[in-house]
Design an enzyme around this catalytic site. Structure first.
Site, short mmCIF file in Angstrom:
data_model
loop_
_atom_site.label_atom_id
_atom_site.label_comp_id
_atom_site.label_asym_id
_atom_site.label_seq_id
_atom_site.Cartn_x
_atom_site.Cartn_y
_atom_site.Cartn_z
N GLU A 147 0.81 -1.22 0.00
CA GLU A 147 0.00 0.00 0.00
C GLU A 147 0.84 1.28 0.00
O GLU A 147 0.35 2.34 -0.35
CB GLU A 147 -0.96 0.00 1.21
CG GLU A 147 -2.08 -1.02 1.04
CD GLU A 147 -2.91 -1.22 2.31
OE1 GLU A 147 -4.13 -1.38 2.19
OE2 GLU A 147 -2.33 -1.26 3.41
N GLY A 182 -13.01 -3.57 2.12
CA GLY A 182 -14.14 -4.32 1.59
C GLY A 182 -15.38 -3.42 1.55
O GLY A 182 -15.65 -2.69 2.50
N MET A 200 -9.19 -2.46 8.59
CA MET A 200 -8.66 -2.92 9.88
C MET A 200 -7.81 -1.89 10.63
O MET A 200 -7.19 -2.23 11.63
CB MET A 200 -7.87 -4.23 9.66
CG MET A 200 -8.72 -5.31 9.00
SD MET A 200 -7.83 -6.82 8.58
CE MET A 200 -7.64 -7.56 10.19
N GLU A 201 -7.77 -0.64 10.15
CA GLU A 201 -6.91 0.35 10.81
C GLU A 201 -7.53 1.73 10.98
O GLU A 201 -7.21 2.44 11.96
CB GLU A 201 -5.60 0.53 10.00
CG GLU A 201 -4.70 -0.67 9.94
CD GLU A 201 -5.11 -1.67 8.87
OE1 GLU A 201 -5.83 -1.27 7.92
OE2 GLU A 201 -4.75 -2.86 8.98
N ASP A 225 -12.71 -5.77 -2.54
CA ASP A 225 -13.63 -6.92 -2.43
C ASP A 225 -14.94 -6.45 -1.81
O ASP A 225 -15.04 -5.31 -1.37
CB ASP A 225 -12.99 -8.03 -1.57
CG ASP A 225 -12.65 -7.52 -0.18
OD1 ASP A 225 -11.51 -7.11 0.04
OD2 ASP A 225 -13.55 -7.48 0.68
#
Ligand code: ADE
Length: 232
Positions: free
Chosen positions: A11, A77, A174-175, A198
């Site tokens: 990333e 996602g 997740m962050e 996704d």
């Protein structure tokens, strides 16, 4: 000084490639790349995955490097049918979907004894990101909405439905909300930029492998363009 965080090497790779005059400092196992990006002073760092890594990383950027804004770039996602793979979500705010003190009467996501459920992102950064995104990624759609975060890769339709319904999130990762929390407590402007890899459902694992690279390309491109336009 602008702090740029990506959870994974992939990333931040392109962003680091574009930097010049780079010096590297290692703190808490993280390599902080300080240098110039598009004429601006930046520190770019791979935090590692999950909320704890992201929180530690953000606090180091603030305390040690004195950044006055933090941007998180990466993938996520989708939680909505109209937000497609490749599209970009800019955080209006962030919430931790795995925080649950409902047994004490708190709303899902509410951190006990904190005065807010969600962490508002900086409006000037959102406006700038949207403008830059339309210029450099004209073929995709850009959305403004809530980003929800948890220490979970969401890859089940039922789990996705629960998160989407409770939090009205646009995407899950997740962050972002850990970065949001640290930025909020330190009164530092921040923004989460996420390109969709996704649909956070039963096909998420396969889609992720297939579309991760393209999604990262979209978010990194925006991050670089936005830095060029950033006035501090
Ligand atoms: N990052 C990219 N896709 C994700 C998903 N489905 N859940 C959590 N983090 C993600």
């Amino acid at each position: 000084m602008l702090g740029i965080i990506g959870a994974m090497d992939e990333e931040v790779a392109k962003i680091k490639e574009h930097m010049t005059e780079t010096t590297i400092e290692k703190i808490a196992g993280m390599e902080f790349h300080k240098g110039i990006l598009e004429g601006k002073d930046v520190v770019t760092v791979r935090s590692g995955i999950g909320k704890v890594n992201a929180g530690i990383c953000t606090q180091i950027l603030i305390d040690h490097f004195g950044v006055n804004a933090v941007i998180n770039t990466g993938i996520a996602g989708s939680l909505r049918g109209d937000i497609k793979i490749g599209d970009i979500v800019l955080s209006t705010d962030t919430v931790q979907h795995d925080m649950d003190a409902s047994g004490f009467g708190y709303s899902y996501g509410q951190i006990p004894r904190l005065d807010t459920l969600s962490f508002p992102a900086d409006e000037k950064l959102i406006d700038l990101a949207e403008k830059c995104c339309r210029e450099v990624n004209p073929h995709i759609n850009v959305f403004r909405g809530r980003v929800v975060s948890g220490d979970q890769f969401v890859s089940e339709q039922t789990k996705k439905d629960t998160i989407a319904n409770i939090f009205e999130g646009f995407c899950t990762e997740m962050e972002g909300a850990a970065i949001g929390q640290v930025a909020y407590l330190n009164k530092i402007p921040y923004l989460v930029i996420r390109a969709i890899s996704d649909n956070a459902d039963d096909t998420a694992g396969i889609d992720y492998d297939t579309f991760e690279k393209q999604a990262i390309e979209n978010s990194a491109k925006l991050m670089i363009a936005m830095t060029a336009a950033y006035e501090g």
